[in-house]
Design an enzyme around this catalytic site. Structure first.
Site, PDB file in Angstrom:
ATOM      1  N   LEU A 434      50.632  39.997  37.492  1.00  0.00           N
ATOM      2  CA  LEU A 434      50.753  40.153  36.038  1.00  0.00           C
ATOM      3  C   LEU A 434      50.524  41.594  35.616  1.00  0.00           C
ATOM      4  CD1 LEU A 434      48.759  36.988  34.864  1.00  0.00           C
ATOM      5  CD2 LEU A 434      51.234  37.283  34.881  1.00  0.00           C
ATOM      6  N   GLY A 435      49.706  42.330  36.347  1.00  0.00           N
ATOM      7  CA  GLY A 435      49.419  43.711  35.990  1.00  0.00           C
ATOM      8  C   GLY A 435      48.539  44.361  37.033  1.00  0.00           C
ATOM      9  N   GLN A 436      48.590  45.695  37.071  1.00  0.00           N
ATOM     10  CA  GLN A 436      47.780  46.460  38.005  1.00  0.00           C
ATOM     11  C   GLN A 436      47.139  47.621  37.280  1.00  0.00           C
ATOM     12  OE1 GLN A 436      51.089  46.997  40.964  1.00  0.00           O
ATOM     13  NE2 GLN A 436      49.561  46.377  42.435  1.00  0.00           N
ATOM     14  N   GLY A 440      41.836  47.114  39.793  1.00  0.00           N
ATOM     15  CA  GLY A 440      42.246  45.930  40.519  1.00  0.00           C
ATOM     16  C   GLY A 440      43.615  45.425  40.086  1.00  0.00           C
ATOM     17  N   VAL A 442      45.855  41.820  38.807  1.00  0.00           N
ATOM     18  CA  VAL A 442      45.729  40.502  38.197  1.00  0.00           C
ATOM     19  C   VAL A 442      46.942  39.661  38.596  1.00  0.00           C
ATOM     20  CG1 VAL A 442      45.505  39.200  36.051  1.00  0.00           C
ATOM     21  CG2 VAL A 442      44.430  41.453  36.262  1.00  0.00           C
ATOM     22  N   LYS A 456      41.805  37.863  38.875  1.00  0.00           N
ATOM     23  CA  LYS A 456      41.639  39.310  39.054  1.00  0.00           C
ATOM     24  C   LYS A 456      41.041  39.602  40.418  1.00  0.00           C
ATOM     25  CE  LYS A 456      39.708  43.538  37.110  1.00  0.00           C
ATOM     26  NZ  LYS A 456      38.957  44.159  36.017  1.00  0.00           N
ATOM     27  N   ASP A 553      36.072  49.642  28.056  1.00  0.00           N
ATOM     28  CA  ASP A 553      37.470  50.005  28.317  1.00  0.00           C
ATOM     29  C   ASP A 553      38.388  49.336  27.292  1.00  0.00           C
ATOM     30  OD1 ASP A 553      39.536  51.295  29.579  1.00  0.00           O
ATOM     31  OD2 ASP A 553      39.759  49.832  31.177  1.00  0.00           O
TER      32      ASP A 553
END
Length: 763
Positions: A434-436, A440, A442, A456, A553
């Site tokens: 889904l994303g980087q 890390g 996901v 994650k 964040d």
């Protein structure tokens, strides 16, 4: 007779070896276009398509000047750079200039700065080079073109003294390095400073930036902080190929295709345009010459392809054969495509030759099966022990003990097994990503009950912070707020713990703001709703949880949207629990450039106001549609927070607003939200409001947007006479950065339920 025969064979073998070595030493294949063309300039070989004159090179891109001005010949490229090596495998080694920016007493000294190279035929090798920035008050850019579009990468190097600078380490303290993306051409280097090296001038008066070969040629040393001032160049590598055609189309254009006889078309690395040539197997030479690839005599090569004791080697075009000598016969096995020979066996031993190998084979099969069973059993046992080790190492026993205290509650962290999550993600297949990010990756997972989750997988785990990590898992699992992504549990059987979260369907706020197709559907009302809900969630984390939580964040990439465009604050990988008796923590700086609180960055003191600053950047993105940090903008406007504050202060906010959200009916509300964002972006944390104050202000504006009559009647004398004064009121102090404050009174009786809902949502 037998001894005599063996002696003759030995003599023949020795003579053959001597002759082959003499022949091999004498073979030298031509590399230049013709005998009249120089094939060497100084110590550098110059193979065609390169040449030292126009008649000897393919075109101007491959023209190498042989400069004798220094007394010894030196090859120079068309971009006026020294050449150190030319490889027919498609690489060109050069000495590239260093970008420098030096200062004396805070004033710049004229040095070679912003060196550039316009060499469109060649591409920066992304496998052989790195981009380096050296300095203790430095940042640098590599600006280039990729796929005919401008492209930039950057690197920052910071240190206050030499205490933390480590020789051989290039991780951002005195030295920063970045991988080179594929396909970069025509680049310029920039070296810059934040404070003109005033604070570090004694040991580092300059900022340096350069592209260099990633090998033993560059190994960072703290002495470079000064000594690089005397360096002019560093070795780097270009990838080269021919033309713009590919291996699929180039051979169909014989007037342009230059690969010679006995060659194959070779595909260059990804990102490099054109094609290359290489000699076929069994041929050697320059494949770019018409007759450059010539047959090699494999029989004269070392090691010898045939066993000179049992066979004779015969060279043929592109290959060789081995012929068995007298008294030997062809063996059944083949070595390197050539016949192997063995002594002829007596006829009466044929049955023994069958029985013995068969018995050996059966024994080996039984031994293999038994050994395999033992091996896999040991591996299974080792895997179980390894999982147990990771479980204890990652705090699994501590988590189980703490979970036992929450048995009465249904909202407790579930401990997943490694197999369960591996199956849910199809063994962490790339299609499930889904994303980087920097901390890390996901993955999208589907549990056995068909519940879709986000898993994650962190890159690192600090073993010294395991107890704090377990406490965070417990606390985050207890959070039950409709605008915070729910943590469902974790897996501790892997080397790095895996966290399992609720899956949100509509992607990130960042993609909705910056994708042209998605941003058009993000109306002002939706943006105000997202800002209000995000503020409410952060206020809840700061003020209403059992242990205050600082996100650390906050950015649009960490705010997810569901199908109703409700905001969901996500990614607590860098979050920190704050003891109730503390207002600030000293920590290593973590976060994302563009969103990072400048006060936190320079002091290492983290407070809840650091999240307030990051939230201010998010609101600025919602209002302008611009990215928090963008190197395509002019240098003074690259940082959105600074650009936004200047626009609000200079009364030119309308110049940077996203045109899709502005109309006559909402301009006042936009101005008020902009003022709130400006307060959040105050340089000093003490000048910023709390998240609770911001949340109440935004929710009040949202309510007035839903019910226009609320704004008109809120202060109307007639309404007060009809309804009477509100039974309760409260004050909100919103600081505008000056010495005075604006105090707004709002009736609680009509607004408390809606205003406080995102702060106390326990649903």
């Amino acid at each position: 007779m037998g001894l005599r025969r063996m002696f003759l064979e030995l003599v023949i073998s020795c003579v053959a070896v001597i002759l082959s070595e003499m022949g091999a030493a004498a073979v030298e294949f031509p590399i230049a276009l013709s005998p009249q063309c120089l094939n060497r300039c100084g110590n550098v070989r110059v193979p065609y398509p390169f040449g030292t004159t126009k008649d000897c090179s393919l075109n101007d891109d491959f023209l190498i000047s042989c400069d004798n001005s220094s007394g010894s010949p030196q090859p120079i490229t068309g971009a006026n750079l020294n050449v150190t090596n030319i490889s027919m495998n498609g690489e060109l080694d050069i000495l590239m200039y260093i970008a420098k920016q030096c200062y004396e007493s805070g004033k710049p000294v004229h040095e070679r700065n912003n060196p550039s190279i316009n060499y469109p035929a060649f591409t920066i090798s992304n496998t052989k080079n790195k981009f380096f920035t050296i300095g203790c008050d430095s940042y640098a850019y590599l600006n280039a073109f990729r796929n005919n579009e401008s492209f930039s990468i950057g690197c920052m190097s910071i240190c206050k003294s030499l205490t933390n600078v480590e020789n051989g380490s290039c991780t951002g303290i005195g030295c920063c390095q970045v991988d080179i993306p594929k396909g970069l051409k025509n680049f310029t280097l920039e070296a810059r400073s934040y404070y003109n090296h005033i604070r570090v001038s004694e040991f580092n008066p300059c900022s340096f930036a350069f592209v260099a070969k990633e090998d033993d040629m560059f190994n960072f040393s703290s002495s470079y902080l000064k000594s690089l001032q005397g360096n002019e160049t560093f070795p780097m590598v270009f990838d080269w190929a021919l033309g713009k055609e590919t291996c699929e189309t180039a051979p169909n254009k014989p007037d342009q295709y230059i690969c010679g006889g006995n060659t194959l078309c070779d595909v260059p690395p990804e990102g490099v345009d054109g094609y290359r040539c290489k000699c076929k197997e069994g041929y050697r030479g320059n494949p770019y010459l018409s007759d450059g690839c010539q047959d090699i005599n494999e029989c004269e090569e070392d090691p010898k392809p045939c066993n000179i004791t049992t066979s004779t080697c015969n060279n043929i075009n592109g290959s060789f054969t081995c012929t068995c000598r007298v008294g030997y016969e062809v063996d059944a096995k083949i070595i390197n495509g050539s016949t192997s020979c063995r002594l002829k066996a007596p006829a009466n031993r044929s049955k023994i030759n069958i029985i013995i190998p068969l018995a050996i084979s059966i024994g080996l099969i039984g031994l293999f099966m038994g050994g395999s069973s033992i091996y896999f059993g040991l591996q299974r046992r080792k895997l179980i022990k390894l999982k147990e080790k990771f479980f204890q190492q990652n705090g699994g026993i501590l988590l189980q003990q703490k979970l036992s205290n929450y048995r009465a509650s249904t909202e407790v962290a579930k401990i997943f097994s490694a197999e369960e999550l591996e199956k849910a993600t199809n063994s962490y297949d790339e299609s499930r990503i889904l994303g980087q990010g920097g901390y890390g990756t996901v993955y999208r997972g589907v549990l056995p009950d068909y519940e879709v989750v986000a898993i994650k997988k962190s890159k690192i785990c600090d073993q010294s912070q395991i107890e704090q990590f377990i406490n965070e898992v417990i606390v985050l699992t207890q959070i039950n707020h409709r605008n915070v992504v729910k943590m469902l549990g974790c897996c501790l059987e892997t080397e790095v713990p895996l966290l399992v979260y609720q899956y949100i369907t509509n992607g990130t706020l960042s993609s909705h703001i910056h994708d042209r197709n998605l941003s058009s559907s993000l109306s002002w009302e939706k943006r105000l709703k997202i800002a209000s809900e995000t503020a409410g969630a952060l206020a809840y984390l700061h003020s209403s949880t059992s242990v205050p939580i600082l996100h650390r964040d906050v950015k649009t990439a960490n705010i997810l949207l569901d199908d109703n465009y409700s905001a969901k604050v996500a990614d607590f990988g860098t979050s920190i629990l704050v003891p109730v008796d503390q207002t600030q923590l000293s920590t290593l700086v973590k976060g994302t450039f563009g969103y990072l609180d400048p006060e936190y960055f320079y002091s290492n003191q983290l407070t809840e106001k650091s999240d307030v600053y990051s939230f201010g950047v998010v609101v600025a993105e919602l209002l302008t549609g611009e990215k928090a940090l963008c190197f395509d903008r002019p240098e003074k406007d690259r940082n959105l927070a600074m650009c936004f504050n200047s626009a609000v202060k200079e009364d030119r906010l309308h110049q940077i607003l996203d045109n899709q959200i502005v109309n006559d009916g909402n301009i006042n509300a936009i101005n008020e939200v902009a003022d709130i964002a400006k307060l959040c972006l105050s340089v000093k944390g003490e000048d910023r409001p709390t998240m609770k104050e911001v949340a109440m202000e935004l929710e009040g504006l949202r309510i007035m947007g839903k019910h226009p009559w609320a704004k008109a009647n809120l202060y109307a004398e007639e309404t007060e006479n009809l309804l009477g004064p509100p039974t309760h009121s409260f004050n909100i102090d919103v600081y505008n950065g000056s010495s005075s404050s604006t105090i707004t009174k709002v009736g609680l009786e009509s607004m408390t339920n809606e205003v406080m809902k995102p702060l106390d949502d326990g649903r």
